[in-house]
Design a protein around this motif. Structure first.
Motif, short mmCIF file in Angstrom:
data_model
loop_
_atom_site.label_atom_id
_atom_site.label_comp_id
_atom_site.label_asym_id
_atom_site.label_seq_id
_atom_site.Cartn_x
_atom_site.Cartn_y
_atom_site.Cartn_z
N SER A 191 0.84 -1.21 0.00
CA SER A 191 0.00 0.00 0.00
C SER A 191 0.87 1.25 0.00
CB SER A 191 -0.92 0.01 1.23
OG SER A 191 -1.86 -1.02 1.16
N ARG A 192 1.92 1.21 0.81
CA ARG A 192 2.83 2.36 0.86
C ARG A 192 3.60 2.51 -0.45
NH1 ARG A 192 3.71 0.47 6.36
NH2 ARG A 192 5.70 -0.51 5.79
N LEU A 193 3.94 1.39 -1.07
CA LEU A 193 4.62 1.44 -2.37
C LEU A 193 3.74 2.11 -3.41
CD1 LEU A 193 6.99 0.67 -4.24
CD2 LEU A 193 5.84 -1.52 -4.61
N LEU A 194 2.46 1.76 -3.43
CA LEU A 194 1.53 2.40 -4.37
C LEU A 194 1.44 3.90 -4.12
CD1 LEU A 194 -1.24 -0.35 -4.45
CD2 LEU A 194 0.08 0.43 -6.43
N GLY A 195 1.43 4.29 -2.85
CA GLY A 195 1.42 5.71 -2.52
C GLY A 195 2.70 6.40 -2.97
N TYR A 196 3.82 5.72 -2.81
CA TYR A 196 5.11 6.24 -3.25
C TYR A 196 5.12 6.43 -4.77
CZ TYR A 196 10.14 5.92 -4.40
OH TYR A 196 11.41 6.13 -4.90
N LEU A 197 4.58 5.46 -5.50
CA LEU A 197 4.51 5.56 -6.96
C LEU A 197 3.52 6.64 -7.40
CD1 LEU A 197 4.66 1.76 -7.83
CD2 LEU A 197 6.47 3.46 -8.16
N SER A 198 2.47 6.82 -6.62
CA SER A 198 1.52 7.89 -6.89
C SER A 198 2.21 9.25 -6.83
CB SER A 198 0.37 7.84 -5.87
OG SER A 198 -0.46 8.97 -5.98
N LEU A 199 3.00 9.45 -5.78
CA LEU A 199 3.74 10.71 -5.65
C LEU A 199 4.74 10.89 -6.78
CD1 LEU A 199 4.46 13.24 -4.01
CD2 LEU A 199 6.07 11.84 -2.71
N ASN A 200 5.47 9.81 -7.11
CA ASN A 200 6.45 9.89 -8.20
C ASN A 200 5.79 10.25 -9.53
OD1 ASN A 200 8.47 9.22 -6.44
ND2 ASN A 200 9.26 7.52 -7.63
N SER A 201 4.68 9.56 -9.85
CA SER A 201 4.01 9.83 -11.12
C SER A 201 3.41 11.24 -11.14
CB SER A 201 2.94 8.78 -11.40
OG SER A 201 2.03 8.67 -10.33
N TYR A 202 2.96 11.72 -10.00
CA TYR A 202 2.47 13.11 -9.92
C TYR A 202 3.60 14.09 -10.25
CZ TYR A 202 1.43 17.58 -7.71
OH TYR A 202 1.28 18.93 -7.46
#
Length: 469
Positions: free
Chosen positions: A369-380
């Motif tokens: 879940s945290r990895l998905l959040g991390y990737l969300s921030l990166n893609s943003y």
């Protein structure tokens, strides 16, 4: 049980100096331009969405004065920073407990993500000066706090501004300023167990321990967000105990003993459930909260005993392994935002979401879940940088990855609407904006002021969106 030992210590501990409130009569400013408010006209127990700063009329802040407040009776102050400049949001969240605990709270309506750190620090400095001059503020108990980028603003303020007692950092740690703090301050870290900054906050907590700071890490069940209302009372307990430590407010033995009883009861419940590692967490929380307020010898003895229990040693080892897994996953996936195509990301994002909900170890699920959040921030970040560079085809790709890894986030639809606007595609603009609103987008001010949407201001669909129709 260690309750009786701690309570006895709390009742018998003496201090070298008596504790008293700082009674400073603070002159109230004259009528603020554009508001019609004088300091004495602001009612207690009421939230004001936008009070104008007297020294800079371009700045406003949301404000709550507790029922205990009156001129000449200094109250502790908590200034809050939201990453989107929505000062009313945290003031609404914190006002109930602020009222119970006699705290003035104010939320900046100007500081937001994307601003230079010097600019946000200047806003913080002006707010501290404004509130200290305009209201009766306990100068020994001035605290700052924030969420995400707002947490880093609060941290930067405490590091550069003398006289700040402590920080409540939610969802993000201290900024990397390459400067030493001008003075020490307490730090309460608050983070969700699924927040992509969770490991950062744990590492910060360890660093503060090694540096000898007054600190604690408060974890709740949730994602990257302002703390839920259920956590806010624990935040104010920390603030009150910290103010007691600083002799800013009187020591309240009844309050301290209640805290001891409640937390010792919780710790013992984990013993009965054979979860000694959770019992140890509670005792460490008690240690951090109660430092400087009572003799902690019985508590420290219990912590020392539990720290060598086999179950806890094995648990700590598993936590280290999860941390290493998370670091490896971040290093694996971060470069792929730029390198891999959408088809690859469709498969990978689906697999990662599946792993985040897979039956089994909830802590392993939280890593994904945290990895998905991390990737969300990166893609943003990739998306916004591509937009700034005018590379619309790259922006479209990164926004689609953003959508795949974080489908419930309204921001990727807002960014998609910007790309459509720049491509002069009105139909796509309003499809994306409607999707953003359906996902919870609420920042009407941002939408109205965004120059990319100016050509559509007279379109009935735009008018209906901003009017809520």
């Amino acid at each position: 049980m260690i309750t009786q030992a701690l309570k006895f210590a709390a009742m018998t501990k003496t201090f070298l100096h008596s504790v008293s409130c700082v009674l400073l009569l603070v002159a109230v400013s004259s009528c603020v331009s554009g508001q019609g408010y004088k300091g004495e006209e602001l009612n207690t127990s009421r939230i004001y969405p936008a009070v104008t700063c007297s020294s800079d009329t371009n700045l406003t802040y949301a404000l709550f004065l507790p029922p205990q407040y009156k001129k000449g009776n200094p109250c502790p102050l908590l200034i809050l920073f939201d990453p989107h400049g929505d000062g009313l949001l945290p003031v609404n969240l914190f006002s109930s407990e602020a009222g119970k605990n006699a705290f003035i709270i104010a939320g900046s309506n100007n500081s937001k993500n994307g601003m230079p750190i010097d600019q946000t620090t200047a806003i913080s400095q002006k707010m501290i000066a404004e509130l200290s001059d305009r209201f009766s503020v306990n100068k020994k108990a001035i605290y700052v706090g924030g969420f995400s980028g707002g947490s880093r603003v609060a941290g930067a303020s405490a590091m550069s501004e003398a006289g700040i007692a402590g920080v409540v950092g939610c969802g993000a740690g201290l900024p990397n300023t390459n400067k030493n703090p001008v003075s020490t301050f307490s730090y309460l870290a608050v983070v969700g167990n699924q927040d992509f900054n969770f490991t950062e906050m744990k590492q910060l907590d360890e660093s503060l321990e090694n540096a000898g700071y007054q600190h604690h890490l408060l974890v709740f069940d949730g994602i990257h967000q302002w703390p839920p209302k259920e956590i806010v009372p624990e935040i104010f307990t920390w603030l009150r105990f910290d103010a007691m430590r600083r002799q800013a407010i009187p020591i309240n033995r009844t309050e301290i003993n209640h805290f001891i009883e409640q937390n010792d009861k919780t710790a013992l419940s984990f013993t009965e459930k054979n979860k000694s590692y959770l019992q140890l967490d509670v005792y460490k929380k008690m240690l951090h909260y109660l430092q400087g307020l009572t003799d902690l010898t019985p508590l420290q003895s219990e912590i020392n005993r539990l720290s060598v229990v086999k179950e806890i040693i094995e648990y700590n080892k598993s936590q280290s392994q999860l941390f290493e897994l998370e670091q490896q996953l971040q290093q694996k996936y971060a470069p792929q935002v730029e390198l891999k195509d959408i088809e690859w990301w469709k498969k990978e994002s689906a697999q990662l979401r599946s792993l985040s909900h897979k039956a089994g170890s909830s802590e392993t699920n939280q890593v994904y879940s945290r990895l998905l959040g991390y990737l969300s921030l990166n893609s943003y970040m990739y998306s916004t940088n591509a937009l700034k560079q005018g590379n619309l085809s790259a922006a479209e790709k990164y926004i689609e990855i953003y959508r795949l890894v974080d489908p419930d986030n309204a921001e990727h639809r807002y960014l998609a609407a910007k790309v459509a606007a720049l491509n002069n595609n009105p139909e796509a603009v309003f499809i994306a904006l409607k999707q953003a609103f359906d996902l919870g987008f609420k920042d009407i001010g941002r939408l109205k002021s965004d120059p990319d949407f100016k050509p559509f201001h007279q379109d009935d669909r735009f008018i209906n969106l901003i009017s809520g129709k």
